[in-house]
Structures are given as C-alpha cells and as structure tokens.
Design a protein around this motif. Structure first.
Motif, short mmCIF file in Angstrom:
data_model
loop_
_atom_site.label_atom_id
_atom_site.label_comp_id
_atom_site.label_asym_id
_atom_site.label_seq_id
_atom_site.Cartn_x
_atom_site.Cartn_y
_atom_site.Cartn_z
N TYR A 367 0.81 -1.23 0.00
CA TYR A 367 0.00 0.00 0.00
C TYR A 367 0.85 1.28 0.00
O TYR A 367 0.44 2.30 0.53
N THR A 368 2.06 1.20 -0.60
CA THR A 368 2.88 2.40 -0.75
C THR A 368 2.27 3.29 -1.83
O THR A 368 2.17 4.50 -1.68
N MET A 369 1.88 2.66 -2.96
CA MET A 369 1.20 3.38 -4.05
C MET A 369 -0.21 2.84 -4.16
O MET A 369 -0.40 1.63 -4.32
N VAL A 370 -1.21 3.72 -4.01
CA VAL A 370 -2.60 3.27 -4.01
C VAL A 370 -3.40 4.02 -5.08
O VAL A 370 -3.56 5.24 -4.99
N PRO A 371 -3.89 3.34 -6.11
CA PRO A 371 -4.71 4.01 -7.13
C PRO A 371 -6.00 4.57 -6.52
O PRO A 371 -6.50 4.06 -5.51
N ASN A 372 -6.54 5.62 -7.15
CA ASN A 372 -7.76 6.27 -6.63
C ASN A 372 -8.93 5.31 -6.54
O ASN A 372 -9.74 5.40 -5.60
N GLU A 373 -9.05 4.37 -7.50
CA GLU A 373 -10.19 3.44 -7.48
C GLU A 373 -10.15 2.56 -6.23
O GLU A 373 -11.20 2.21 -5.67
N VAL A 374 -8.94 2.21 -5.79
CA VAL A 374 -8.80 1.39 -4.57
C VAL A 374 -9.26 2.21 -3.36
O VAL A 374 -9.99 1.72 -2.49
N GLU A 392 -6.08 -0.48 9.78
CA GLU A 392 -4.66 -0.19 9.47
C GLU A 392 -4.45 0.04 7.97
O GLU A 392 -3.54 0.77 7.56
N VAL A 393 -5.33 -0.58 7.14
CA VAL A 393 -5.22 -0.39 5.69
C VAL A 393 -5.72 1.01 5.32
O VAL A 393 -5.13 1.71 4.50
N MET A 397 -3.53 3.97 3.59
CA MET A 397 -3.98 4.69 2.38
C MET A 397 -4.24 6.18 2.65
O MET A 397 -4.66 6.89 1.75
N LYS A 398 -4.03 6.57 3.90
CA LYS A 398 -4.26 7.97 4.32
C LYS A 398 -5.72 8.40 4.12
O LYS A 398 -6.02 9.53 3.71
N ILE A 399 -6.64 7.46 4.41
CA ILE A 399 -8.07 7.77 4.35
C ILE A 399 -8.55 8.11 5.75
O ILE A 399 -8.41 7.31 6.68
N LYS A 400 -9.08 9.32 5.90
CA LYS A 400 -9.55 9.79 7.22
C LYS A 400 -11.03 9.43 7.41
O LYS A 400 -11.74 9.21 6.41
#
Length: 456
Positions: A367-374, A392-393, A397-400
């Motif tokens: 999960y270093t590089m995460v596409p927008n669709e993911v 933790e995922v 992905m830096k999703i708040k």
C-alpha cells in the motif's frame, strides 16, 4: 412429465471474454448468427460485460452498431446483456439519469434480457437499473444476480436473503453468478433447493470451469431443479470459460431433463468458432487456453480477468510475478472487507495486488502506491463491503474518517447527467453527437474520443 433444462449460450460474449480477452469481432460472429438463432437457446449472451469497452478500445467497432447487427440477425432468440448496476459497463458509478438513459437505449437497440448485478451485492446499486429495465417499453426480461463468493461471512442463506430482496424489486428471474468457478457441486445443490423453496422464481446458474467443478456443479444443480444453465460451444468452453454446451446436452439426452436441443446442428457452428478462435489467438498473440486451477478457490479471480491479467503482466515485463500476484490477491481482498471478485471490484483488487507485488519487489511496504479506485472502494464509494475495511489499511492509504461514504446513492446523485456529457462532447468538437455517442463518451471518455476521431 418432462422438464427440459434451458441453455443460455455464451459463445458471443463471456466465452471469448474468458479465453480471448474479449477480442471477437462482429464480422466473425455474423456467418453463424442465423444458425445460432435456430438452435432454440433460452438466450444468446452477446452484449455488455467487457464487450462495449473492447469494441471501442481494441476493435474499432461501435458497440451500438454491433447490437443493431445482432438484432437484425437474431429473430427468435433474445439477446442477453450483462449490466453492472450503477456501474453500467464502466468502472465508476453513474447518476440515475445516465443509468436510466443507458438501459432505455440498450432495450431500444435490441437487448431482450438484462442480467443485472452489483460487485458488492449491495442492492442500493441495483435499484435504478432494475427499475429502468422493468419500465422499458420493449418489456425485456429482467434478471437479478447473486454474485457468488466464498468468505467467512457468506452462506447459502445470505444468498437466499439477497434473492428475496431482488424478488421484492420485481425481477423476473434470479441468476447465481459464479464468475470464478467457486461453487462446489453439493453446495450448488443445496443453494438451488433453498432458492426454489423460498424464492419461487426461475433460477439460472452461471459458472466458469476455472476450478474444475463446472459440469459437476451443473449436474447437481439440475438434479436440484435449476431452470437454466449457461454454456459455451466446445471451441470456447471449459478452462476459464463456461462448461461445454454439447457435453451438457449429451449428458441429459433421453432423461427427464433432456434439453431437446439438436447437438448435431451445433457441429458446423462449433467448427466455425474453432477457426475464429485460431484467428484471434494469432492476431492478438493470445494463448487461448488456460489450465484448470483449483487454487482459484483461494485467489478467486474471474475467468475473463485471468486472461487479461496474463496479458497485462506480459506487457509490463513482469510475467515472472504471476504466482506472487495470485498469492497477494486473497490478502488484499481480506484487507478490503472480502468484496466478491467481479468487475469492477476484481480489477480494483487485482490492480492493488499488482502494485503491492511490484512495490515489495523494490523493497517498499504494501500500500505504498494506491490508485484512486482502490481508495474509492475502501471509503465506500462503490457501496458497502461485506465486512469493514481494515483500520490499518485505511490508515496506510491515508483515508480519514471524514473521507468515508456511508450512502453511495447520495454520492451517485452528484455525478454528471446525460446533458452534462452532451455539453462536454459539444465542447470537444461533437455538437451533434447522437444519444448513443453521448452514452459511449459518458462510460469511456478518452477511449470514445479516440474512436470518434477515427470514425466520426
């Protein structure tokens, strides 16, 4: 009293999507359309799925014109399409306005059976498409899907409960859509019995041979009373495709559930499609064959996606990473809340697994590089996953918490309308675009523009 099993033939859509990366042209179908029409199939699956994208992107064909041609030659047998609910045939959610316009136009051009599913089995994403198909003036058959998957949270009763919700929406039949060949024979028997007892609608079963269960699963489902099975003519059957049409017909000959279809009449049709298969394999440098792989019970990748993934890995120069990718898929699926793996969730999970494998090969964490669709799948843009995405995922992905979407229908309402796409297309130099072209553009903007540049 005889009770014939009906057969939906997939040679014009899912069979070549599964084995030949959806590369069959309308010109290769044309010589046998009348012959297929005369067999007496329940339906001919010939449109939707990946065919729309493939027509525009790879074959320089207008998918709407393909549908018109099919309709002109298929006078007796309904044309069936596969539709991804609020996703239609693209990879995003569309506004209700676009969904209704697309369904109406597809019905008008000749779709007689709409098979409608949602990748997450979230009924919110099915309502508009089902309602639009039920209200279409041509009165098509509307089939609701149970996207079959295996996880700690799915049981046969959860699928029956979903079927009951679809029945309330007014669908005419139910399809068990087993896109990866995960449905075991005795589990199929139990599921069909439960659906027949509790739902009271015709039941169709769709599977792929990927795991090797295919015809055994069909046989147990037939014994349990399934009404329709999806099969593919022999040159494009088995492997990651559907069980073989001729074999299933021969199995039931002379028995109570005899299909009453003429196997001999299929020989010249099958011979033609064997030639077509060889042509496509040569033109696009495709293998055309896939070994049965029981490991699919773990990685759960659908048939059509396997052929595309092999192709993509080859193009990326990473063909040697295939097994690592298969091992990574179930881990990513668990991380993302056990979504069933079917378009678009299969592509999303597959892309993320590919990124993880490549990152890890370079010494980077997952999960270093995460596409927008993911990120969109993880935050609920495509609907509710069977289980919550791992905390933790989300953090990786830096999703708040404030990024999360609890009701995707509210988000869908903000998506562009048909008029917005029409205006956009006019600004790009196509002020007189047809309704069909506007819809093609709405689904695949860059691909459609490239197609228009060469064809309009």
């Amino acid at each position: 009293m005889s009770n014939p099993v009906k057969i939906t033939e997939t040679v014009l859509r899912d069979a070549h999507q599964s084995l030949l990366a959806t590369r069959m042209r309308i010109g290769q179908m044309l010589p046998q359309l009348e012959a297929l029409d005369n067999i007496g199939y329940n339906a001919l699956e010939a449109w939707g799925g990946a065919t729309f994208d493939s027509c525009l992107r790879f074959l320089n064909e207008d998918p709407w014109e393909r549908l018109d041609t099919l309709k002109a030659h298929l006078k007796k047998t309904p044309i069936q399409m596969l539709l991804r609910g609020q996703n239609l045939l693209g990879y995003n959610h569309y506004s209700d306005d676009v969904v209704r316009a697309f369904v109406n136009k597809a019905s008008e051009h000749g779709v007689g059976v709409f098979r409608i599913f949602d990748a997450l089995n979230d009924v919110t994403n099915l309502r508009t498409a089902i309602d639009a198909a039920l209200k279409a003036k041509e009165k098509p058959h509307v089939q609701g899907c149970l996207v079959y998957t295996i996880s700690p949270f799915h049981t046969n009763q959860t699928f029956v409960d979903l079927a009951l919700e679809l029945k309330k929406m007014g669908v005419h039949s139910i399809c068990i859509k087993d896109m990866s060949g995960l449905l075991k024979p005795y589990v199929a028997e139990d599921l069909v019995k439960k659906l027949k007892a509790q739902v009271g609608l015709p039941i169709e079963l769709h599977t792929h041979y990927t795991s090797g269960f295919g015809s055994m699963t069909y046989l147990k489902a037939i014994e349990a009373g399934v009404d329709i099975i999806d099969c593919a003519l022999s040159p494009l059957a088995n492997d990651t495709s559907q069980p073989c049409t001729e074999t299933m017909i021969a199995t039931l000959e002379g028995l109570e559930r005899d299909t009453k279809l003429d196997r001999q009449a299929m020989e010249p049709i099958a011979k033609h499609f064997l030639g077509v298969k060889k042509e496509i394999m040569k033109e696009f440098n495709l293998p055309g064959y896939f070994d049965v792989n029981p490991k699919v019970l773990d990685f759960q990748i659908p048939g059509g996606m396997l052929s595309n993934m092999v192709n993509q890995l080859k193009e990326m120069g990473a063909a040697d990473k295939y097994q690592e990718l298969l091992d990574e898929m179930p881990k990513v699926r668990e991380d993302l809340g056990f979504p069933p793996l079917v378009t678009p969730s299969s592509q999303i999970v597959g892309t993320m697994a590919t990124m993880n494998v490549i990152m890890m090969a370079n010494g980077q964490p997952r999960y270093t590089m995460v596409p927008n669709e993911v990120k969109d799948l993880a935050r609920g843009k495509f609907g509710k996953t069977p289980k919550p995405v791992k905390k933790e995922v989300l953090e990786a992905m830096k999703i708040k918490p404030e990024d999360m979407i609890t009701d995707c229908a509210v988000a869908d309402a903000k998506e562009p309308k048909v008029a917005d796409f029409k205006k956009e297309l006019a600004e790009k130099g196509y002020p007189n675009a047809s309704d069909e072209d506007v819809l093609s553009y709405a689904l695949f903007p860059p691909v459609a523009l490239e197609f228009f540049k060469n064809n309009r």
